[in-house]
Motif scaffolding. Structure first.
Motif, PDB file in Angstrom:
ATOM      1  N   GLY A 195       0.820  -1.212   0.000  1.00 19.11           N
ATOM      2  CA  GLY A 195       0.000   0.000   0.000  1.00 19.11           C
ATOM      3  C   GLY A 195       0.850   1.258   0.000  1.00 19.11           C
ATOM      4  O   GLY A 195       2.077   1.223   0.208  1.00 19.11           O
ATOM      5  N   GLY A 196       0.183   2.356  -0.302  1.00 19.81           N
ATOM      6  CA  GLY A 196       0.842   3.657  -0.190  1.00 19.81           C
ATOM      7  C   GLY A 196       1.900   3.950  -1.230  1.00 19.81           C
ATOM      8  O   GLY A 196       2.758   4.810  -1.026  1.00 19.81           O
TER       9      GLY A 196
ATOM     10  N   SER B  47       1.070   4.522  -4.690  1.00 16.53           N
ATOM     11  CA  SER B  47       0.631   5.240  -5.892  1.00 16.53           C
ATOM     12  C   SER B  47       0.708   6.743  -5.641  1.00 16.53           C
ATOM     13  O   SER B  47       1.560   7.195  -4.879  1.00 16.53           O
ATOM     14  CB  SER B  47      -0.752   4.757  -6.331  1.00 16.53           C
ATOM     15  OG  SER B  47      -1.703   4.990  -5.325  1.00 16.53           O
TER      16      SER B  47
ATOM     17  N   ALA C  75      -2.680  -7.177  -6.939  1.00 20.32           N
ATOM     18  CA  ALA C  75      -1.453  -6.521  -7.427  1.00 20.32           C
ATOM     19  C   ALA C  75      -0.288  -6.848  -6.492  1.00 20.32           C
ATOM     20  O   ALA C  75       0.841  -7.112  -6.940  1.00 20.32           O
ATOM     21  CB  ALA C  75      -1.669  -5.015  -7.515  1.00 20.32           C
TER      22      ALA C  75
END
Ligand SMILES: Nc1nc2c(c(=O)[nH]1)N[C@H]1C(S)=C(S)[C@@H](COP(=O)(O)OP(=O)(O)OC[C@H]3O[C@@H](n4cnc5c(N)ncnc54)[C@H](O)[C@@H]3O)O[C@H]1N2
Ligand code: MOO
Length: 404
Positions: free
Chosen positions: A248-249, A251, A301
């Motif tokens: 996470g984190g 993009s 992903a």
């Protein structure tokens, strides 16, 4: 956006094989031998019987048949584990068990069912040739022989060989510890309430399971909140592990802080966007020679990013030499459409019929759809610059056989 193959080369160039440790052989399964293993003994150490029957001189069986059997005098027996000092003479037989040492003077074994016991004698029903049903000393291994070299993957048969050779421990490349930190203010743990706007943290568990599948030891760091200082603190603690993974984190959102955190901690970022789908924002950095992966938050992903980049890194650290996926070519059971520019990894079901491989999508391919991955057994590769593949086209498929 960097090409996947170039990105993978960058990752593997920076991954260093782990130091080594001695472990009991049963704990070595799945790891890789880091020493040369020589045979200290000849195996088997003596000529032994391959069958239950009679130790004989082969010459005494020549011409013998069911209708006209030769007779031999039974002079004793040799059980396994109890060598006999008896010197067999012509016209004699010794009862012998499978695994027992061949007595002096004998040069063949006559199977029990090929003889007739008659009091203190046996009737020989067939001829046997010299050496028949004898496992010669050294049939398996000769003393001094190099049996395993560094790089040998330890399978159940290798464990057995080590035991045969008298090794109760073996030196292997150390099991990598992989620290896993899921990030995001929306995440709650499995047993917490799903309040408005919250989702359960699945990445920690799917990624830890992938780490275990390929032989690593997951270290779960829990959930990091979207605050620079907090993330920095959590990540700093885990930089002692052999590999660090965050999810996470990565993009471009206002609270996507991972790359800033990496930079502030002195993690050297080698790439942060890869031409793949799912997994475009996979970020890779190095800290004191340790690989750091910023996987995307989207569950599918993150898992695909793991398979493509973390899996071969983990295997390399463990000393494995073959880092490639098992690949097959298969025919598409349906057409596939996509935009140019990124290589797609489709979550697929691979089947085999009439000596041909077929592949179909396991379901919708959204990067956040995990269910589809749970139904898949493979990843079909659709090349970067392809826009359309008709039903029946051949594609390359990476099998997830280690999952099963
Ligand atoms: N304007 C743009 N937005 C996005 C882009 C872009 O190029 N421009 N890229 C998209 C792509 S592609 C991906 S992949 C995602 C990756 O985003 P992040 O790594 O920053 O991940 P998050 O935003 O934190 O989360 C994405 C998604 O996944 C859920 N999530 C996160 N962590 C977990 C977890 N531990 N367990 C289960 N699910 C998790 C999260 O709630 C989000 O729904 O960015 C796109 N955006
Ligand atoms: O790369 Mo993202 O994973 O396409 O959704």
């Amino acid at each position: 956006m960097i090409d996947i193959d170039i990105a993978l080369e960058k990752v593997l160039n920076r991954a260093k094989i782990n130091d080594n440790v001695r472990v009991p052989i049963l704990e070595s399964l799945g790891f890789v031998i880091a020493e040369e293993i020589y045979a200290n003994d000849t195996i088997p150490p003596f000529d032994k019987s391959a069958m239950d029957g009679y130790a004989v001189k082969y010459i005494d069986t020549i011409g013998s048949t069911k209708v006209d059997p030769n007779l031999l005098n039974l002079v004793g027996e040799v059980p396994a584990g109890h060598p006999s000092d008896y010197q067999l003479k012509s016209g004699e037989a010794l009862k012998i068990m499978t695994g027992a040492p061949i007595p002096k003077g004998a040069d063949a074994v006559l199977r029990k069912e090929r003889a007739h016991l008659k009091g203190n004698q046996i009737e020989v029903l067939v001829e046997v040739s010299k050496g028949k049903d004898i496992c010669p000393a050294g049939e398996d291994v000769e003393k001094g022989e190099l049996i395993f070299s560094p790089g040998t993957k330890i399978t159940p048969a290798v464990v057995g060989m080590l035991a045969t050779l008298g090794y109760d421990e073996v030196t292997v490349y150390r099991q990598p510890e992989v620290a896993i930190l899921a990030t995001g203010d929306e995440l709650v743990d499995i047993n917490d309430d799903l309040k408005a706007g919250k989702i359960r943290n699945s990445n920690t568990y799917s990624i830890a399971a992938q780490v275990k599948t390929y032989g690593g030891k997951p270290k779960i760091l829990g959930i990091g909140r979207d605050k620079l200082t907090k993330l920095k603190e959590k990540i700093k603690l885990s930089l002692e592990s052999d590999i660090l993974i965050t999810t996470g984190g990565v993009s471009v959102g206002e609270y996507d802080l991972i790359q800033d955190v990496y930079k502030e901690l002195g993690i050297d970022i080698l790439f942060k966007k890869v031409a793949m789908k799912p997994g475009k924002p996979v970020t890779f950095g190095v800290y004191n020679d340790k690989p750091v992966f910023g996987l995307p938050g989207n569950p599918a992903a993150a898992m695909v990013g793991f398979e493509i980049f973390v899996r071969p890194t983990l295997l390399k650290l463990m000393g494995q030499q073959d880092l490639k996926f098992k690949r097959v070519t298969a025919k598409l059971k349906e057409s596939v459409e996509k935009k140019k520019g990124r290589r797609h990894y489709l979550r697929t079901i691979l089947t085999r019929k009439d000596n041909e491989n077929f592949v179909s999508k396991a379901g919708t391919q959204g990067s956040g759809v995990l269910h589809t991955f749970a139904n898949a057994n493979s990843l079909a590769v659709v090349p970067k610059d392809i826009e359309y593949l008709a039903k029946g086209s051949e594609v390359e498929v990476l099998t997830l056989d280690k999952w099963f």
